[in-house]
Design a protein around this motif. Structure first.
Motif, PDB file in Angstrom:
ATOM      1  N   ILE A 132     -21.151 -15.626  59.280  1.00 26.84           N
ATOM      2  CA  ILE A 132     -20.230 -14.576  58.863  1.00 26.84           C
ATOM      3  C   ILE A 132     -20.912 -13.240  59.078  1.00 26.84           C
ATOM      4  O   ILE A 132     -22.066 -13.040  58.670  1.00 26.84           O
ATOM      5  CB  ILE A 132     -19.784 -14.746  57.393  1.00 26.84           C
ATOM      6  N   ASN A 133     -20.213 -12.371  59.712  1.00 24.37           N
ATOM      7  CA  ASN A 133     -20.750 -11.059  60.054  1.00 24.37           C
ATOM      8  C   ASN A 133     -20.937 -10.218  58.785  1.00 24.37           C
ATOM      9  O   ASN A 133     -20.054 -10.162  57.930  1.00 24.37           O
ATOM     10  CB  ASN A 133     -19.786 -10.370  61.023  1.00 24.37           C
ATOM     11  N   THR A 134     -22.094  -9.568  58.655  1.00 27.94           N
ATOM     12  CA  THR A 134     -22.382  -8.764  57.472  1.00 27.94           C
ATOM     13  C   THR A 134     -21.342  -7.669  57.271  1.00 27.94           C
ATOM     14  O   THR A 134     -20.852  -7.439  56.153  1.00 27.94           O
ATOM     15  CB  THR A 134     -23.782  -8.120  57.583  1.00 27.94           C
ATOM     16  N   GLU A 135     -20.982  -7.005  58.346  1.00 29.67           N
ATOM     17  CA  GLU A 135     -19.996  -5.924  58.254  1.00 29.67           C
ATOM     18  C   GLU A 135     -18.639  -6.461  57.824  1.00 29.67           C
ATOM     19  O   GLU A 135     -17.939  -5.839  57.012  1.00 29.67           O
ATOM     20  CB  GLU A 135     -19.877  -5.214  59.607  1.00 29.67           C
ATOM     21  N   LEU A 193     -18.768  -7.199  54.054  1.00 28.84           N
ATOM     22  CA  LEU A 193     -18.734  -5.959  53.284  1.00 28.84           C
ATOM     23  C   LEU A 193     -17.339  -5.346  53.308  1.00 28.84           C
ATOM     24  O   LEU A 193     -16.842  -4.856  52.283  1.00 28.84           O
ATOM     25  CB  LEU A 193     -19.762  -4.965  53.833  1.00 28.84           C
ATOM     26  N   ASN A 194     -16.693  -5.374  54.455  1.00 29.09           N
ATOM     27  CA  ASN A 194     -15.339  -4.828  54.561  1.00 29.09           C
ATOM     28  C   ASN A 194     -14.357  -5.609  53.697  1.00 29.09           C
ATOM     29  O   ASN A 194     -13.441  -5.033  53.094  1.00 29.09           O
ATOM     30  CB  ASN A 194     -14.879  -4.836  56.013  1.00 29.09           C
ATOM     31  N   LEU A 195     -14.530  -6.931  53.617  1.00 29.65           N
ATOM     32  CA  LEU A 195     -13.662  -7.747  52.766  1.00 29.65           C
ATOM     33  C   LEU A 195     -13.822  -7.347  51.307  1.00 29.65           C
ATOM     34  O   LEU A 195     -12.831  -7.139  50.588  1.00 29.65           O
ATOM     35  CB  LEU A 195     -14.008  -9.227  52.941  1.00 29.65           C
ATOM     36  N   ILE A 196     -15.075  -7.197  50.890  1.00 27.42           N
ATOM     37  CA  ILE A 196     -15.340  -6.822  49.493  1.00 27.42           C
ATOM     38  C   ILE A 196     -14.782  -5.435  49.188  1.00 27.42           C
ATOM     39  O   ILE A 196     -14.159  -5.205  48.139  1.00 27.42           O
ATOM     40  CB  ILE A 196     -16.855  -6.866  49.215  1.00 27.42           C
ATOM     41  N   LYS A 197     -14.977  -4.494  50.110  1.00 24.93           N
ATOM     42  CA  LYS A 197     -14.529  -3.114  49.889  1.00 24.93           C
ATOM     43  C   LYS A 197     -13.015  -2.969  49.976  1.00 24.93           C
ATOM     44  O   LYS A 197     -12.434  -2.081  49.344  1.00 24.93           O
ATOM     45  CB  LYS A 197     -15.193  -2.192  50.916  1.00 24.93           C
ATOM     46  N   ALA A 222      -8.755 -15.127  47.870  1.00 25.08           N
ATOM     47  CA  ALA A 222      -7.320 -14.842  47.923  1.00 25.08           C
ATOM     48  C   ALA A 222      -7.043 -13.687  48.882  1.00 25.08           C
ATOM     49  O   ALA A 222      -6.145 -13.765  49.733  1.00 25.08           O
ATOM     50  CB  ALA A 222      -6.803 -14.507  46.520  1.00 25.08           C
ATOM     51  N   TRP A 223      -7.824 -12.617  48.756  1.00 24.10           N
ATOM     52  CA  TRP A 223      -7.617 -11.435  49.598  1.00 24.10           C
ATOM     53  C   TRP A 223      -7.807 -11.756  51.070  1.00 24.10           C
ATOM     54  O   TRP A 223      -7.073 -11.274  51.924  1.00 24.10           O
ATOM     55  CB  TRP A 223      -8.567 -10.334  49.156  1.00 24.10           C
ATOM     56  N   GLN A 224      -8.805 -12.598  51.357  1.00 25.97           N
ATOM     57  CA  GLN A 224      -9.069 -12.980  52.736  1.00 25.97           C
ATOM     58  C   GLN A 224      -7.878 -13.732  53.333  1.00 25.97           C
ATOM     59  O   GLN A 224      -7.658 -13.717  54.529  1.00 25.97           O
ATOM     60  CB  GLN A 224     -10.341 -13.846  52.786  1.00 25.97           C
ATOM     61  N   GLN A 225      -7.069 -14.366  52.451  1.00 27.67           N
ATOM     62  CA  GLN A 225      -5.908 -15.143  52.891  1.00 27.67           C
ATOM     63  C   GLN A 225      -4.595 -14.381  52.709  1.00 27.67           C
ATOM     64  O   GLN A 225      -3.523 -14.953  52.746  1.00 27.67           O
ATOM     65  CB  GLN A 225      -5.843 -16.464  52.116  1.00 27.67           C
ATOM     66  N   LYS A 226      -4.734 -13.055  52.462  1.00 26.41           N
ATOM     67  CA  LYS A 226      -3.568 -12.178  52.272  1.00 26.41           C
ATOM     68  C   LYS A 226      -2.757 -12.553  51.034  1.00 26.41           C
ATOM     69  O   LYS A 226      -1.532 -12.480  51.017  1.00 26.41           O
ATOM     70  CB  LYS A 226      -2.682 -12.168  53.522  1.00 26.41           C
ATOM     71  N   ILE A 227      -3.468 -12.974  50.002  1.00 26.03           N
ATOM     72  CA  ILE A 227      -2.868 -13.251  48.704  1.00 26.03           C
ATOM     73  C   ILE A 227      -3.367 -12.191  47.731  1.00 26.03           C
ATOM     74  O   ILE A 227      -4.572 -11.939  47.639  1.00 26.03           O
ATOM     75  CB  ILE A 227      -3.259 -14.648  48.180  1.00 26.03           C
ATOM     76  N   GLY A 228      -2.447 -11.549  47.032  1.00 28.74           N
ATOM     77  CA  GLY A 228      -2.814 -10.528  46.061  1.00 28.74           C
ATOM     78  C   GLY A 228      -3.011 -11.137  44.689  1.00 28.74           C
ATOM     79  O   GLY A 228      -2.360 -12.132  44.335  1.00 28.74           O
ATOM     80  N   VAL A 229      -3.916 -10.546  43.905  1.00 27.83           N
ATOM     81  CA  VAL A 229      -4.221 -11.048  42.567  1.00 27.83           C
ATOM     82  C   VAL A 229      -4.323  -9.894  41.583  1.00 27.83           C
ATOM     83  O   VAL A 229      -4.914  -8.856  41.890  1.00 27.83           O
ATOM     84  CB  VAL A 229      -5.538 -11.844  42.535  1.00 27.83           C
ATOM     85  N   GLN A 230      -3.755 -10.096  40.422  1.00 31.87           N
ATOM     86  CA  GLN A 230      -3.993  -9.200  39.292  1.00 31.87           C
ATOM     87  C   GLN A 230      -4.683 -10.006  38.196  1.00 31.87           C
ATOM     88  O   GLN A 230      -4.165 -11.025  37.743  1.00 31.87           O
ATOM     89  CB  GLN A 230      -2.682  -8.621  38.735  1.00 31.87           C
TER      90      GLN A 230
END
Length: 203
Positions: A6-9, A12-16, A138-146
């Protein structure tokens, strides 16, 4: 041990890029995929936890339970909003009921309570890490979470509906999730302090 490529960038972009989402696509038209949901749960249970206590419990809410919890949710919301005008209770209750039922999926997260206070504190941190893992997958799979810590998780009726004892398992969050629009993150920009503002290098 080989690490996944997995690419570091990219990581980081996923987390941000992750955001809390309050608006979800219609669950009837865009139902949640069970495989994607399981991926989120798989990610959650690999969170770090001291001495492998694995203190988390996940309660995936089905439709019958959701109807019962909706009443608890609506009563809490309406009671709070109608404090200054009791005649408005019914209207607030109905709106809250509809709002809860429109959430595509509800998952309640519980922490198994250790007797030792230090372990209990460590376990709460572990459960929070598990929720973060869940949200990132979830975000990586385009699922939103609250991640909500609203009154529903402290209401005795919620514990009764889940058949759990609050002295043994404490609910620490309700995860509301569903499919989201591609540009959800653009509607919810957040400003963070810089690394320099919160990091101190000590000699």
């Amino acid at each position: 041990m080989e690490f996944n490529q997995i690419n570091t960038e990219s990581l980081l972009n996923l987390i941000k890029s992750r955001r809390t989402c309050y608006q979800f696509l219609d669950k009837e038209i865009y139902p949640l995929d069970d495989t994607k949901l399981n991926n989120c749960l798989q990610a959650a249970i690999w969170a770090p936890n001291h001495k492998l206590t694995q203190p988390w419990q996940f309660y995936v809410v089905g439709e019958k339970l959701k109807n019962r919890l909706a009443e608890v949710y609506a009563d809490n919301r309406a009671s709070k909003k109608s404090q200054t005008d009791t005649e408005c209770y019914a209207g607030f209750y109905q709106k809250a009921l509809e709002k809860f039922m429109a959430i595509p999926q509800v998952i309640l997260v519980g922490q198994v309570l250790a007797q030792d206070s230090t372990v209990r504190q460590e376990d709460y941190a572990a459960c929070a890490c598990a929720i973060q893992n869940f949200q990132l997958m979830a975000w990586q799979q385009k699922i939103g979470v609250q991640w909500s810590t609203g009154p529903i998780i402290n209401d005795p009726r919620t514990y009764q509906n889940l058949s759990i004892e609050p002295s043994q398992i404490q609910l620490i969050g309700a995860l509301y999730l569903g499919n989201i629009e591609e540009n959800c993150q653009l509607k919810n920009q957040s400003k963070r302090k810089t690394v320099e503002e919160v990091t101190f290098y000590l000699d």
